[in-house]
Design a protein around this motif. Structure first.
Motif, PDB file in Angstrom:
ATOM      1  N   SER A   1       0.854  -1.189   0.000  1.00 55.06           N
ATOM      2  CA  SER A   1       0.000   0.000   0.000  1.00 55.06           C
ATOM      3  C   SER A   1       0.889   1.238   0.000  1.00 55.06           C
ATOM      4  O   SER A   1       1.920   1.280   0.674  1.00 55.06           O
TER       5      SER A   1
ATOM      6  N   GLN B   1      -1.974  -1.031  -3.756  1.00 56.02           N
ATOM      7  CA  GLN B   1      -3.087  -0.228  -3.265  1.00 56.02           C
ATOM      8  C   GLN B   1      -2.553   1.182  -3.058  1.00 56.02           C
ATOM      9  O   GLN B   1      -1.682   1.404  -2.217  1.00 56.02           O
TER      10      GLN B   1
ATOM     11  N   MET C   1      -3.121   5.429  -2.597  1.00 53.77           N
ATOM     12  CA  MET C   1      -3.932   6.586  -2.244  1.00 53.77           C
ATOM     13  C   MET C   1      -3.137   7.838  -2.599  1.00 53.77           C
ATOM     14  O   MET C   1      -1.961   7.952  -2.249  1.00 53.77           O
TER      15      MET C   1
ATOM     16  N   GLN D   1      -5.276  -0.895  -7.165  1.00 54.94           N
ATOM     17  CA  GLN D   1      -6.472  -0.358  -6.522  1.00 54.94           C
ATOM     18  C   GLN D   1      -6.184   1.090  -6.161  1.00 54.94           C
ATOM     19  O   GLN D   1      -5.312   1.376  -5.344  1.00 54.94           O
TER      20      GLN D   1
ATOM     21  N   THR E   1      -7.254   4.984  -4.948  1.00 55.64           N
ATOM     22  CA  THR E   1      -8.171   5.835  -4.198  1.00 55.64           C
ATOM     23  C   THR E   1      -7.654   7.276  -4.278  1.00 55.64           C
ATOM     24  O   THR E   1      -6.465   7.523  -4.042  1.00 55.64           O
TER      25      THR E   1
ATOM     26  N   PHE F   1      -7.910  13.210   4.272  1.00 51.79           N
ATOM     27  CA  PHE F   1      -7.865  12.011   3.430  1.00 51.79           C
ATOM     28  C   PHE F   1      -6.760  11.063   3.901  1.00 51.79           C
ATOM     29  O   PHE F   1      -7.007   9.866   4.133  1.00 51.79           O
TER      30      PHE F   1
ATOM     31  N   TYR G   1      -6.070   6.484   6.553  1.00 47.61           N
ATOM     32  CA  TYR G   1      -5.402   5.249   6.145  1.00 47.61           C
ATOM     33  C   TYR G   1      -4.064   5.082   6.866  1.00 47.61           C
ATOM     34  O   TYR G   1      -3.541   6.018   7.471  1.00 47.61           O
TER      35      TYR G   1
END
Length: 249
Positions: free
Chosen positions: A94, A117, A119, A136, A138, A159, A163
């Motif tokens: 991530s 993943q 962000m 993935q 975001t 934001f 996470y």
């Protein structure tokens, strides 16, 4: 004095004192006109100065330079930084990706990693990552800074606070010779703080055009990061302080 040191001093002089003739610079640095021309050609190629008929001028203030112009400044160096940063990222991890053109270069390089993943508040990075076959993705919501096409300030801070990721990657606006970091407004600093606080491993990407420069907002120091990645070696004192945390492409 090495050519890199001379070029750093040339850039600082031109930014401080403004327009200079090639002949005057050669006399001031006690080198040949051809040597100065080579140095100025290198700086101009990175988008750091402007050449005009035997003269050299400062590049317009960085904060007022459009994103597409910043993208071509030291593009080769930014690609080298992105390749080194890839070494920190494995499959199925991530990631946080912050704003800026160097982070965009990293996003464009991530197709070689699987199962990521990600962000991010960087819409330029999003354009590359939308084509990633196994990512993935975001994206931060909130008000878009249209000039740079990103989301900063409190929207981005909230934001990233949602996470916790394996690796967080950011860039900065400037770094002085002591390793202090700067940016051009508080909203950028706020977004970065939220990102860094919620990543297990943090990396800051600094291309050499940011060396020995400053901006208006304090943004910590290089020692705040687990890894510092540059395209050219950091000053010796900083390399000694950081040890193996300093990497260059």
């Amino acid at each position: 004095m090495s050519s890199i040191d001379r070029q750093h001093r040339l850039l600082a002089l031109i930014n401080c004192e403004g327009r200079q003739t090639i002949t005057a610079l050669a006399e001031r640095f006690a080198v040949s006109v051809q040597t100065i021309r080579t140095d100025i050609r290198t700086l101009a190629g990175k988008g750091l100065v402007l050449r005009r008929h035997g003269e050299v001028l400062p590049f317009p203030d960085y904060e007022n330079v459009a994103y597409d112009q910043r993208r071509i400044v030291n593009a080769t160096g930014k690609r080298r930084i992105a390749q080194r940063c890839l070494e920190l990222i494995g499959d199925n991890q991530s990631l946080f990706l912050g704003t800026g053109t160097t982070v965009e270069q990293l996003a464009a390089s991530l197709a070689v990693r699987e199962g990521l993943q990600i962000m991010t508040n960087n819409l330029h990075a999003v354009r590359h990552l939308c084509h990633h076959p196994s990512c993935q993705l975001t994206v931060a919501g909130g008000r878009v800074r249209q000039r740079d096409q990103d989301i900063i300030g409190g929207d981005a801070w909230r934001f990233f606070e949602r996470y916790r990721v394996d690796v967080g990657v950011v860039s900065v606006g400037a770094m002085d010779r002591w390793g202090r970091l700067y940016d051009y407004n508080d909203d950028e600093v706020m977004a970065r703080e939220g990102l860094v606080a919620n990543a297990r491993l943090t990396a800051v990407l600094i291309d050499s055009t940011k060396f020995d420069t400053r901006a208006s907002c304090n943004a910590g120091t290089v020692a705040d990061y687990d890894v510092v990645i540059t395209d050219e070696p950091l000053p010796r004192a900083l390399r000694s302080t950081l040890g193996t945390r300093a990497m260059h492409g």
